[in-house]
Design a protein around this motif. Structure first.
Motif, PDB file in Angstrom:
ATOM      1  N   PHE A  13       0.853  -1.192   0.000  1.00  0.00           N
ATOM      2  CA  PHE A  13       0.000   0.000   0.000  1.00  0.00           C
ATOM      3  C   PHE A  13       0.884   1.236   0.000  1.00  0.00           C
ATOM      4  O   PHE A  13       1.893   1.271   0.700  1.00  0.00           O
ATOM      5  CB  PHE A  13      -0.857   0.070   1.276  1.00  0.00           C
ATOM      6  CG  PHE A  13      -1.894  -1.006   1.384  1.00  0.00           C
ATOM      7  CD1 PHE A  13      -3.018  -0.991   0.572  1.00  0.00           C
ATOM      8  CD2 PHE A  13      -1.771  -2.019   2.326  1.00  0.00           C
ATOM      9  CE1 PHE A  13      -3.997  -1.977   0.696  1.00  0.00           C
ATOM     10  CE2 PHE A  13      -2.737  -3.002   2.455  1.00  0.00           C
ATOM     11  CZ  PHE A  13      -3.852  -2.981   1.638  1.00  0.00           C
ATOM     12  N   ALA A  14       0.501   2.230  -0.768  1.00  0.00           N
ATOM     13  CA  ALA A  14       1.159   3.528  -0.675  1.00  0.00           C
ATOM     14  C   ALA A  14       0.405   4.314   0.381  1.00  0.00           C
ATOM     15  O   ALA A  14      -0.811   4.439   0.327  1.00  0.00           O
ATOM     16  CB  ALA A  14       1.089   4.247  -2.015  1.00  0.00           C
ATOM     17  N   VAL A  20       3.746   0.549   2.555  1.00  0.00           N
ATOM     18  CA  VAL A  20       3.604  -0.491   3.573  1.00  0.00           C
ATOM     19  C   VAL A  20       3.429  -1.806   2.827  1.00  0.00           C
ATOM     20  O   VAL A  20       2.676  -1.875   1.859  1.00  0.00           O
ATOM     21  CB  VAL A  20       2.350  -0.225   4.449  1.00  0.00           C
ATOM     22  CG1 VAL A  20       2.222  -1.255   5.546  1.00  0.00           C
ATOM     23  CG2 VAL A  20       2.391   1.185   5.009  1.00  0.00           C
ATOM     24  N   PRO A  22       2.340  -5.282   3.975  1.00  0.00           N
ATOM     25  CA  PRO A  22       1.946  -6.225   5.028  1.00  0.00           C
ATOM     26  C   PRO A  22       2.105  -7.693   4.625  1.00  0.00           C
ATOM     27  O   PRO A  22       2.326  -8.543   5.489  1.00  0.00           O
ATOM     28  CB  PRO A  22       0.478  -5.885   5.298  1.00  0.00           C
ATOM     29  CG  PRO A  22       0.014  -5.141   4.103  1.00  0.00           C
ATOM     30  CD  PRO A  22       1.204  -4.458   3.524  1.00  0.00           C
ATOM     31  N   PRO A  41      -0.184  -9.846  15.201  1.00  0.00           N
ATOM     32  CA  PRO A  41      -0.377  -8.525  15.800  1.00  0.00           C
ATOM     33  C   PRO A  41      -1.196  -7.606  14.905  1.00  0.00           C
ATOM     34  O   PRO A  41      -1.313  -7.841  13.695  1.00  0.00           O
ATOM     35  CB  PRO A  41       1.048  -7.994  15.989  1.00  0.00           C
ATOM     36  CG  PRO A  41       1.942  -8.886  15.219  1.00  0.00           C
ATOM     37  CD  PRO A  41       1.223 -10.166  14.966  1.00  0.00           C
ATOM     38  N   SER A  42      -1.744  -6.575  15.502  1.00  0.00           N
ATOM     39  CA  SER A  42      -2.494  -5.574  14.754  1.00  0.00           C
ATOM     40  C   SER A  42      -1.584  -4.972  13.680  1.00  0.00           C
ATOM     41  O   SER A  42      -0.426  -4.681  13.932  1.00  0.00           O
ATOM     42  CB  SER A  42      -2.960  -4.503  15.743  1.00  0.00           C
ATOM     43  OG  SER A  42      -3.707  -3.538  15.070  1.00  0.00           O
ATOM     44  N   GLY A  43      -2.120  -4.839  12.482  1.00  0.00           N
ATOM     45  CA  GLY A  43      -1.337  -4.261  11.389  1.00  0.00           C
ATOM     46  C   GLY A  43      -0.472  -5.269  10.654  1.00  0.00           C
ATOM     47  O   GLY A  43       0.303  -4.920   9.774  1.00  0.00           O
ATOM     48  N   SER A  44      -0.605  -6.557  10.998  1.00  0.00           N
ATOM     49  CA  SER A  44       0.257  -7.562  10.369  1.00  0.00           C
ATOM     50  C   SER A  44      -0.293  -8.037   9.018  1.00  0.00           C
ATOM     51  O   SER A  44       0.326  -8.866   8.358  1.00  0.00           O
ATOM     52  CB  SER A  44       0.465  -8.755  11.317  1.00  0.00           C
ATOM     53  OG  SER A  44      -0.762  -9.366  11.640  1.00  0.00           O
ATOM     54  N   GLY A  45      -1.466  -7.540   8.616  1.00  0.00           N
ATOM     55  CA  GLY A  45      -1.966  -7.867   7.280  1.00  0.00           C
ATOM     56  C   GLY A  45      -3.045  -8.936   7.244  1.00  0.00           C
ATOM     57  O   GLY A  45      -3.373  -9.454   6.174  1.00  0.00           O
ATOM     58  N   LYS A  46      -3.652  -9.225   8.391  1.00  0.00           N
ATOM     59  CA  LYS A  46      -4.668 -10.284   8.444  1.00  0.00           C
ATOM     60  C   LYS A  46      -5.896  -9.916   7.605  1.00  0.00           C
ATOM     61  O   LYS A  46      -6.383 -10.720   6.806  1.00  0.00           O
ATOM     62  CB  LYS A  46      -5.076 -10.551   9.905  1.00  0.00           C
ATOM     63  CG  LYS A  46      -3.901 -10.918  10.805  1.00  0.00           C
ATOM     64  CD  LYS A  46      -4.339 -11.184  12.240  1.00  0.00           C
ATOM     65  CE  LYS A  46      -4.955  -9.994  12.953  1.00  0.00           C
ATOM     66  NZ  LYS A  46      -4.035  -8.857  13.157  1.00  0.00           N
ATOM     67  N   THR A  47      -6.388  -8.704   7.822  1.00  0.00           N
ATOM     68  CA  THR A  47      -7.562  -8.263   7.060  1.00  0.00           C
ATOM     69  C   THR A  47      -7.217  -8.149   5.575  1.00  0.00           C
ATOM     70  O   THR A  47      -8.013  -8.539   4.707  1.00  0.00           O
ATOM     71  CB  THR A  47      -8.089  -6.922   7.619  1.00  0.00           C
ATOM     72  OG1 THR A  47      -8.528  -7.143   8.964  1.00  0.00           O
ATOM     73  CG2 THR A  47      -9.224  -6.373   6.786  1.00  0.00           C
ATOM     74  N   THR A  48      -6.030  -7.644   5.295  1.00  0.00           N
ATOM     75  CA  THR A  48      -5.572  -7.542   3.904  1.00  0.00           C
ATOM     76  C   THR A  48      -5.610  -8.910   3.231  1.00  0.00           C
ATOM     77  O   THR A  48      -6.064  -9.045   2.089  1.00  0.00           O
ATOM     78  CB  THR A  48      -4.138  -6.969   3.876  1.00  0.00           C
ATOM     79  OG1 THR A  48      -4.146  -5.681   4.490  1.00  0.00           O
ATOM     80  CG2 THR A  48      -3.609  -6.858   2.457  1.00  0.00           C
TER      81      THR A  48
HETATM   82  N1  LIG Z   1      -6.316   0.573   1.937  1.00  0.00           N
HETATM   83  C1  LIG Z   1      -5.151   0.761   2.580  1.00  0.00           C
HETATM   84  N2  LIG Z   1      -4.353   1.800   2.279  1.00  0.00           N
HETATM   85  C2  LIG Z   1      -3.160   1.981   2.904  1.00  0.00           C
HETATM   86  N3  LIG Z   1      -2.673   1.162   3.858  1.00  0.00           N
HETATM   87  C3  LIG Z   1      -3.441   0.111   4.212  1.00  0.00           C
HETATM   88  C4  LIG Z   1      -4.706  -0.145   3.608  1.00  0.00           C
HETATM   89  N4  LIG Z   1      -5.229  -1.276   4.154  1.00  0.00           N
HETATM   90  C5  LIG Z   1      -4.336  -1.697   5.071  1.00  0.00           C
HETATM   91  N5  LIG Z   1      -3.261  -0.871   5.108  1.00  0.00           N
HETATM   92  C6  LIG Z   1      -2.069  -1.047   5.952  1.00  0.00           C
HETATM   93  O1  LIG Z   1      -1.595  -2.370   5.815  1.00  0.00           O
HETATM   94  C7  LIG Z   1      -1.174  -2.888   7.055  1.00  0.00           C
HETATM   95  C8  LIG Z   1      -1.968  -4.145   7.396  1.00  0.00           C
HETATM   96  O2  LIG Z   1      -3.316  -3.802   7.678  1.00  0.00           O
HETATM   97  P1  LIG Z   1      -4.427  -4.883   8.049  1.00  0.00           P
HETATM   98  O3  LIG Z   1      -4.447  -5.919   7.003  1.00  0.00           O
HETATM   99  O4  LIG Z   1      -5.681  -4.144   8.306  1.00  0.00           O
HETATM  100  O5  LIG Z   1      -3.837  -5.500   9.403  1.00  0.00           O
HETATM  101  P2  LIG Z   1      -4.538  -6.407  10.519  1.00  0.00           P
HETATM  102  O6  LIG Z   1      -5.882  -6.800  10.028  1.00  0.00           O
HETATM  103  O7  LIG Z   1      -3.594  -7.549  10.733  1.00  0.00           O
HETATM  104  O8  LIG Z   1      -4.610  -5.549  11.745  1.00  0.00           O
HETATM  105  C9  LIG Z   1      -1.352  -1.772   8.068  1.00  0.00           C
HETATM  106  O9  LIG Z   1      -0.115  -1.104   8.187  1.00  0.00           O
HETATM  107  C10 LIG Z   1      -2.392  -0.897   7.425  1.00  0.00           C
HETATM  108  O10 LIG Z   1      -2.236   0.438   7.837  1.00  0.00           O
END
Ligand SMILES: Nc1ncnc2c1ncn2[C@@H]1O[C@H](COP(=O)(O)OP(=O)(O)O)[C@@H](O)[C@H]1O
Ligand SMILES: [Mg+2]
Length: 240
Positions: A13-14, A20, A22, A41-48
């Motif tokens: 992601f920009a 970033v 993830p 951990p939070s921010g590790s890319g799980k949702t991504t």
């Molecule tokens: N649409 C987006 N634009 C920019 N950065 C993003 C976006 N979605 C997620 N990120 C970044 O990618 C990283 C992983 O996010 P995320 O997948 O939500 O983590 P998790 O679900 O593990 O907490 C984080 O640093 C988040 O800020």
């Protein structure tokens, strides 16, 4: 072939002037009928990662194959059609449509299929029965508890009978007792309906329902099942 396959997947992601990443060069597979719990951990890319599995987001590089389709190659129309048979998504905040009843919320994904009204109603009734909410069919989300709303969301996720259910912290907003009930229900989707489940959770109790536990760390998946955490007998060969 596995039901879910990730080959060399990187997601960048920009974010302002920074980038970033993830998920980095990730290879990962899930077999039909598995219940995978994804932690990290939070921010590790799980949702991504879940977003890429659902075709909500595309990998920057690499291939994501779910239920026989390379997701990022599908057109928006193909994607919508594929999603109805391939994945159902359960969100932490339920994401129900507030002005629709439980019945109508479950109906939404079914409207994408060419079904008769009778068949649609049959499937809604089945899905609501599976989550034990037949008696709440005509309630609005605000007339239901958090646990009930999450069960409606689960019914919506399974209404089209998708192969995979993705759940992002499904018990994150629920109290312990309701969370336990929700986990029992999710486990049943795997055991009785043959679904394949990938669930993100921070909750060690919820993770116990899974058949496989994986951690996302520095863009990579680390399998933790069978790790010699406490001198696991006969498990001395792998070094994770
Ligand atoms: N649409 C987006 N634009 C920019 N950065 C993003 C976006 N979605 C997620 N990120 C970044 O990618 C990283 C992983 O996010 P995320 O997948 O939500 O983590 P998790 O679900 O593990 O907490 C984080 O640093 C988040 O800020
Ligand atoms: Mg997340």
């Amino acid at each position: 072939m596995s039901l879910i396959e990730l080959h060399g997947v990187t997601k960048t992601f920009a974010s302002g002037s920074e980038t970033v990443t993830p998920i980095s060069e990730l290879d990962f597979t899930v077999e039909q009928g598995e219940f995978v719990c994804l932690m990290g951990p939070s921010g590790s890319g799980k949702t991504t990662l879940l977003h890429m599995l659902a075709g909500i987001d595309r990998p920057t590089t690499g291939r994501v194959i779910v239920a026989g389709e390379e997701v990022s190659t599908l057109s928006p129309t193909e994607l919508a059609r594929w999603r109805t048979r391939a994945v159902g998504y359960v969100f932490q905040q339920y994401n129900l449509i507030p002005v629709l009843t439980a019945f109508e919320n479950v109906e939404v994904p079914l409207l994408l299929l060419k079904l008769s009204k009778a068949e649609r109603q049959r499937r809604i009734a089945l899905a609501l029965a599976a989550v034990e909410l037949t008696d709440r069919s005509h309630h609005l989300p605000r007339q239901m508890s958090g646990g009930q709303q999450q069960r409606v969301a689960i019914a919506r996720a399974i209404a089209t009978d998708p192969a995979v259910v993705l759940a992002d912290e499904p018990t994150g907003n629920l109290d312990r007792e309701t969370a336990t009930r929700t986990m029992t229900l999710l486990r049943r989707l795997v055991d009785e309906l043959g679904k394949t489940l990938v669930m993100v959770t921070h909750d060690p109790q919820a993770a116990k329902s899974a058949s496989r536990l994986v951690h996302l760390d520095k863009g990579q998946i680390v399998d933790t099942n069978g790790a010699p955490a406490a001198h696991a007998a006969g498990e001395g060969t792998s070094h994770a």
